[in-house]
Design a protein around this motif. Structure first.
Motif, mmCIF file in Angstrom:
data_model
loop_
_atom_site.group_PDB
_atom_site.id
_atom_site.type_symbol
_atom_site.label_atom_id
_atom_site.label_comp_id
_atom_site.label_asym_id
_atom_site.label_seq_id
_atom_site.Cartn_x
_atom_site.Cartn_y
_atom_site.Cartn_z
ATOM 1 N N ASP A 36 -27.619 19.273 70.091
ATOM 2 C CA ASP A 36 -28.927 19.729 70.573
ATOM 3 C C ASP A 36 -29.582 18.586 71.361
ATOM 4 O O ASP A 36 -30.260 17.717 70.803
ATOM 5 C CB ASP A 36 -29.784 20.139 69.366
ATOM 6 C CG ASP A 36 -31.116 20.772 69.783
ATOM 7 O OD1 ASP A 36 -31.562 20.516 70.922
ATOM 8 O OD2 ASP A 36 -31.699 21.509 68.964
ATOM 9 N N ASP A 51 -20.561 17.669 71.134
ATOM 10 C CA ASP A 51 -20.198 18.717 70.182
ATOM 11 C C ASP A 51 -19.029 18.164 69.377
ATOM 12 O O ASP A 51 -17.920 18.004 69.907
ATOM 13 C CB ASP A 51 -19.800 19.991 70.944
ATOM 14 C CG ASP A 51 -19.331 21.099 70.003
ATOM 15 O OD1 ASP A 51 -19.180 20.851 68.781
ATOM 16 O OD2 ASP A 51 -19.099 22.219 70.504
ATOM 17 N N VAL A 130 -21.140 12.904 55.301
ATOM 18 C CA VAL A 130 -22.089 13.642 54.470
ATOM 19 C C VAL A 130 -21.385 14.919 53.986
ATOM 20 O O VAL A 130 -21.115 15.836 54.759
ATOM 21 C CB VAL A 130 -23.404 13.938 55.210
ATOM 22 C CG1 VAL A 130 -24.345 14.725 54.286
ATOM 23 C CG2 VAL A 130 -24.064 12.628 55.649
ATOM 24 N N SER A 132 -21.052 17.402 50.188
ATOM 25 C CA SER A 132 -21.981 18.215 49.381
ATOM 26 C C SER A 132 -21.398 18.334 47.980
ATOM 27 O O SER A 132 -20.163 18.387 47.827
ATOM 28 C CB SER A 132 -22.124 19.611 49.990
ATOM 29 O OG SER A 132 -22.715 20.499 49.056
#
Ligand code: NAD
Length: 240
Positions: A36, A51, A130, A132
């Motif tokens: 973005d 990307d 990162v 989870s």
């Protein structure tokens, strides 16, 4: 200590944005790498559009960053998404594919490009992924997302082993739920939020500031003998 060059993917929002500010506060030079471009620009920080799921985009961005800023010392593979939710028996295949492309393929492509660059440049750097806690504890409806994070944890261990001879450390931070734009929908729903909080022994959903210090620490010389771990920052959720 020399100013390190730090690249944070997905640094334009949420956890990545907080991580960017954390490294800046530690005196590092940070490049926000995000798909973005407008949000990356709006951070007011050095940035590059990329990307992570596209090898040509990754290679172009890594080459641009190294030409403009010099060798990369730290890579934070933070960019990721769920892309939707649903049971494995009904999940839209496009949601599955998008999630795998960004979270797993993207983390692989960035690690491949930057790991090779670090080894060649001899920066003896650090990579922090990162992940989870979903990689280790399932939540119905998030199976596709959690599988990509289990893949990120496995990639963390393989890359840690392979890059260790170059003095490059590879670790992961595995948050439980964190208040970011990604979770804004459920956090605004009182019942959904209470259900998530009831799973967390410390009784609250993490803020971005709860996660940032773990990322900055794993990339720092203070973690110089730590590699291949996935550190849960989850208020104890994995204990339940
Ligand atoms: P977010 O949606 O706020 O930010 C994600 C950022 O990644 C955005 O800036 C987005 O533009 C960028 N991005 C998405 N696809 C990209 C691509 N292909 N290439 C480059 N950039 C891309 O999300 P967040 O909550 O801050 O999540 C950040 C990371 O933390 C993700 O990997 C997510 O899976 C993980 N995580 C989040 C939570 C949570 O509860 N928020 C919990 C555990 C793990």
């Amino acid at each position: 200590m020399k100013q390190r060059i730090v690249v944070v993917t997905g640094g334009a929002s949420g956890i990545g944005r907080g991580v960017t500010e954390g490294f800046l506060a530690a005196g590092d030079r940070v490049i926000v790498a995000d798909v973005d471009a407008r949000a990356a620009h709006d951070t007011g920080r050095d940035h590059v559009e990329l990307d992570i799921s596209d090898p040509a985009s990754v290679d172009a961005a890594v080459s641009l960053v190294t030409r403009q800023f010099g060798p990369i010392d730290v890579l934070v593979n933070n960019a990721g998404l769920a892309g939707g939710g649903g049971p494995v028996t009904a999940l839209d295949v496009e949601v599955f594919d998008r999630c795998v492309r960004v979270n797993f393929r993207g983390t692989f492509l960035m690690t491949r490009a930057v790991g090779a660059h670090m080894a060649e440049a001899g920066t003896r750097g650090a990579i922090v992924n990162v992940s989870s806690i979903g990689a280790r504890q399932p939540t119905p409806g998030l199976g596709h997302y959690e599988a990509t994070k289990a893949a990120v944890d496995a990639l963390t261990r393989s890359a840690a082993l392979e890059l260790a001879p170059h003095g490059i450390r590879v670790n992961a931070v595995a948050p439980g739920p964190v208040l970011t734009p990604m979770t804004a929908g459920f956090a605004a729903d009182t019942a959904a939020r209470a259900a998530w909080e009831s799973r967390i022994p410390l009784g609250r959903i993490a803020s971005v500031e709860d996660v940032v210090p773990a990322v900055v620490f794993l990339a720092s010389p203070a973690a110089g003998h730590i590699t291949g771990v996935s550190l849960a920052v989850d208020g104890g959720q994995l204990l339940t």
